[in-house]
Design an enzyme around this catalytic site. Sequence first.
Site, short mmCIF file in Angstrom:
data_model
loop_
_atom_site.label_atom_id
_atom_site.label_comp_id
_atom_site.label_asym_id
_atom_site.label_seq_id
_atom_site.Cartn_x
_atom_site.Cartn_y
_atom_site.Cartn_z
N ASN A 9 0.87 -1.18 0.00
CA ASN A 9 0.00 0.00 0.00
C ASN A 9 0.91 1.23 0.00
O ASN A 9 1.49 1.56 1.02
CB ASN A 9 -0.89 -0.04 1.25
N LYS A 11 0.10 4.34 -0.40
CA LYS A 11 -0.49 5.58 0.14
C LYS A 11 -0.17 6.75 -0.80
O LYS A 11 -0.15 6.57 -2.01
CB LYS A 11 -0.01 5.80 1.57
N HIS A 96 -9.53 1.22 4.59
CA HIS A 96 -8.23 1.39 5.25
C HIS A 96 -8.40 2.39 6.40
O HIS A 96 -9.17 3.35 6.30
CB HIS A 96 -7.19 1.91 4.24
N GLU A 98 -6.70 4.80 7.41
CA GLU A 98 -6.48 6.22 7.08
C GLU A 98 -7.70 6.81 6.39
O GLU A 98 -8.01 8.00 6.55
CB GLU A 98 -5.20 6.37 6.24
N GLU A 168 -5.63 -4.70 10.45
CA GLU A 168 -4.58 -3.70 10.65
C GLU A 168 -4.87 -2.90 11.91
O GLU A 168 -5.66 -1.94 11.88
CB GLU A 168 -4.53 -2.75 9.45
N GLY A 174 2.32 2.50 10.58
CA GLY A 174 3.25 3.62 10.41
C GLY A 174 3.93 4.03 11.71
O GLY A 174 4.54 5.09 11.78
N SER A 214 3.33 -1.93 10.22
CA SER A 214 4.78 -2.00 10.42
C SER A 214 5.38 -3.36 10.07
O SER A 214 6.29 -3.84 10.75
CB SER A 214 5.15 -1.58 11.85
P1 PGA Z 1 2.80 0.46 7.54
O1 PGA Z 1 1.35 0.65 6.86
O2 PGA Z 1 3.38 -0.83 7.02
O3 PGA Z 1 3.59 1.67 7.11
O4 PGA Z 1 2.59 0.41 9.02
C1 PGA Z 1 0.48 -0.44 6.69
C2 PGA Z 1 -0.82 0.02 6.10
O5 PGA Z 1 -1.30 1.10 6.44
O6 PGA Z 1 -1.42 -0.67 5.24
#
Ligand code: PGA
Length: 255
Positions: A9, A11, A96, A98, A168, A174, A214
């Site tokens: 992903n 983003k 997601h 976000e 998630e 993140g 992460s």
């Molecule tokens: P990240 O993001 O690996 O940077 O923690 C995962 C995601 O939001 O799908």
Amino acid sequence: MKRPFCAANWKMHKGPADAAAFGMKFASLYAPQADRTVVVFPTALSLAALREALADRADIGIGVQDVHEEAGGAHTGSLSAGMAAQAGAGWVLAGHSERRHEFGDTNEQVAEKVNRVLEAGLRPMLCVGEKLEDRESGHLEAVVRRQLEAVLTTLGPSDAGDLTYAYEPVWAIGTGRTASPEDAAEAHAILRSVLAETVGAVAAAEATVLYGGSVKPSNIGELLSAEGVDGGLVGGASLDPVSFAAICSAGSEDT
Ligand code: PGA
């Protein structure tokens, strides 16, 4: 052992030139492997460039990160599932965290989006997960249940099998803080038990459920070994072709 499933992903990273460069480099580092699935979710603007760079790599799926809950109309700045299909996407992320927390996507909107994605003949990857305060107040199961049921109750029995899921935890996205394999196994078991109640035991057992938050080359192996974890949805560590290739190759005989 299920086929590991690794998804990137990106983003709001990588314009078309960066996406093409990634595609070329990644294709040189990751050879097709029949026992696993790889999908990349670039920004929609970079989908065509990435497709072109991976034109001879039918083994690597490409998707978009979000679509509008309506099939079309006066929605400045949005894109529809039908457009994503026309542009060559095969997959769409829905729900997601976000989108939920930054843009206010509700469970009902996520359900609409999943329906539009299925109508367009694409494969939704439904993301669910709790915030830290939910987990600490004992509401992990309630949150994940609400997020899943809001979508699954709107689908026909045959549609549910077309979904892929990503668990998630918001506190791990993140942040560099990864769920332990035990945490992931516990949450995946909850997710599968809600699936069993809503779409049946067989569909629940067969569902592909990724862990996200992460994920990196150093922890993908232990996460994949956790009960019920079929792969990873990777944000930050998917931006570097070397590290995403290492993640995609985890547990392979070639590594
Ligand atoms: P990240 O993001 O690996 O940077 O923690 C995962 C995601 O939001 O799908």
